[in-house]
Design a protein around this motif. Structure first.
Motif, short mmCIF file in Angstrom:
data_model
loop_
_atom_site.label_atom_id
_atom_site.label_comp_id
_atom_site.label_asym_id
_atom_site.label_seq_id
_atom_site.Cartn_x
_atom_site.Cartn_y
_atom_site.Cartn_z
N HIS A 328 0.86 -1.18 0.00
CA HIS A 328 0.00 0.00 0.00
C HIS A 328 0.90 1.23 0.00
O HIS A 328 1.79 1.36 0.84
CB HIS A 328 -0.92 0.00 1.22
N TYR A 329 0.65 2.16 -0.90
CA TYR A 329 1.59 3.25 -1.14
C TYR A 329 1.41 4.39 -0.14
O TYR A 329 0.28 4.75 0.21
CB TYR A 329 1.42 3.79 -2.57
N THR A 330 2.53 4.94 0.28
CA THR A 330 2.51 6.12 1.13
C THR A 330 2.63 7.38 0.27
O THR A 330 2.96 7.32 -0.91
CB THR A 330 3.65 6.11 2.15
N GLY A 331 2.39 8.53 0.90
CA GLY A 331 2.51 9.80 0.20
C GLY A 331 3.08 10.87 1.10
O GLY A 331 3.45 10.60 2.25
N LEU A 332 3.12 12.09 0.59
CA LEU A 332 3.75 13.18 1.32
C LEU A 332 3.07 13.46 2.65
O LEU A 332 3.75 13.79 3.63
CB LEU A 332 3.76 14.45 0.45
#
Length: 393
Positions: A328-332
């Motif tokens: 699952h991708y993380t972001g800023l």
């Protein structure tokens, strides 16, 4: 895995913000970062805007108490000090030229401070604030917003444990193209002040962009002490002169390592803004913010390894802030939230006199903010002298 439970043995810090209003490019990031889990900070008061009505309007739209949306920061500090439930910490999310005066006033009011980067214009201002913060027993934190990504902690662990050998080269880049259109300098409220020397000091992209990446290199390589820089800078949009929209910086470190930085807002079309490559005598690491969940680990003579966020083989420091699991991708905003979580832990430790916890925490503090000032001014001095080597002091 961290699932948002409180990490401080107290209620969330009552938090105010100066700036960060409707025309700000950073206000929403601060609010999302600070209140992601509702366990570290709660937005209690604000002086969002120099326009008092715009401030109150935003407060209403955020479901705040309108009475605690103030016309200016001085009024906010004075009125909140009268309340039993007054603010305990404040965010300085204003244009750069206000950072020093608002931070000083906040400390004098007995508040912890979280300040936008770059911190101030002069290192002497930073040293003055350092002394004041010590007298008041409060912290000053700096929002290098990209530095909360978990994989940067993995890189730090690998560097400090010697997996790369001796660090020889540090290659840095923060170069995007969103300053190519000169019309933004006059039409975009968030950009106008960034190209005004009276509001940003001696630099544009060197302060606005490169200080992020420079701090991240300090985070990853804490033992590397910068000695000298040589900077060549340009204003390809000529109206920005004497500020720069592009700069190349060479670096010399005290132990003989070397580095370089390219920072630009006229790198037309590039969307993968930040790149960091750390080269050791045995192996190298590479990371970019377009794929923040992955670190490239390259051992000389062996196949490249890709290290992914959220997996058990990572160092413990890289797993402390893990929120959503691998795949699952993380972001800023995850990065900002991790920073604010650390800020709250640090503030709580400071209030309790827990110096041992403070020593172990890794976050951008006042010393790193002062380092950022020195970086900007050394680069500007070098460029103004005709791209010569100057000492970082």
């Amino acid at each position: 895995m961290y699932i948002g439970e409180k990490l401080i043995d107290r209620a969330p810090f009552r938090w105010g913000i100066v700036g960060g209003g409707k025309t700000s490019q950073v206000g929403y990031k601060h609010r999302l970062g600070a209140m992601r889990d509702n366990t570290s900070f709660v937005l209690t008061a604000a002086a969002f805007d120099v326009d008092a009505e715009r401030c109150k309007e935003l407060g209403r739209n955020l479901c705040m108490d309108e009475e605690r949306c103030y016309a200016d920061y001085k009024t906010m500090f004075a009125e909140e000090a009268k309340r039993a439930d007054g603010i305990e910490a404040v965010d300085v999310a204003t244009p750069n030229f206000l950072h020093y005066e608002v931070t000083k006033a906040a400390l004098e009011a007995g508040l912890h401070v979280i300040c936008e980067k770059p911190l101030f214009f002069e290192a002497e201002q930073g040293e003055e604030i350092k002394k004041l913060a010590e007298e008041k027993g409060k912290l000053v934190c700096v929002t290098y917003g990209f530095s909360g990504f978990e994989m940067l902690q993995q890189m730090r662990s690998m560097v400090t444990s010697g997996m790369l050998g001796k660090i020889n080269m540090i290659d840095l880049r923060y170069a995007h193209g969103f300053g190519c259109d000169p019309e933004g300098d006059v039409k975009n409220e968030g950009q106008k002040w960034r190209v005004d020397p009276s509001k940003v000091g001696r630099a544009f992209v060197l302060g606005d962009l490169s200080t992020h990446t420079y701090y991240m290199s300090q985070l990853i390589c804490p033992e590397q002490k910068l000695k000298q820089v040589l900077c060549d800078r340009q204003a390809f949009v000529g109206s920005r002169y004497p500020l720069e929209d592009n700069a190349y910086v060479l670096m010399r470190y005290e132990d003989g390592a070397v580095g370089r930085m390219w920072c630009s807002c006229v790198n037309a079309g590039d969307m993968s803004s930040q790149h960091i490559r750390i080269v050791g005598s045995k192996a190298s690491l590479e990371w970019n913010d377009a794929r923040p969940d992955v670190v490239h680990y390259q051992i000389q003579g062996k196949p490249e390894q890709l290290l992914y966020r959220g997996l058990d083989y990572l160092a413990p420091e890289a797993q402390e802030d893990e929120r959503i699991g691998a795949l699952h991708y993380t972001g800023l905003i995850d990065s900002w939230s991790n920073l604010y979580k650390r800020f709250a832990i640090a503030m709580d430790a400071k209030d309790r006199g827990d110096e041992e916890t403070l020593k172990q925490l890794v976050y951008p503090d006042l010393e790193h903010g002062i380092d950022g000032i020195k970086w900007i001014n050394a680069c500007a001095e070098s460029a103004d002298k005709g791209a010569v080597w100057v000492d970082v002091k």
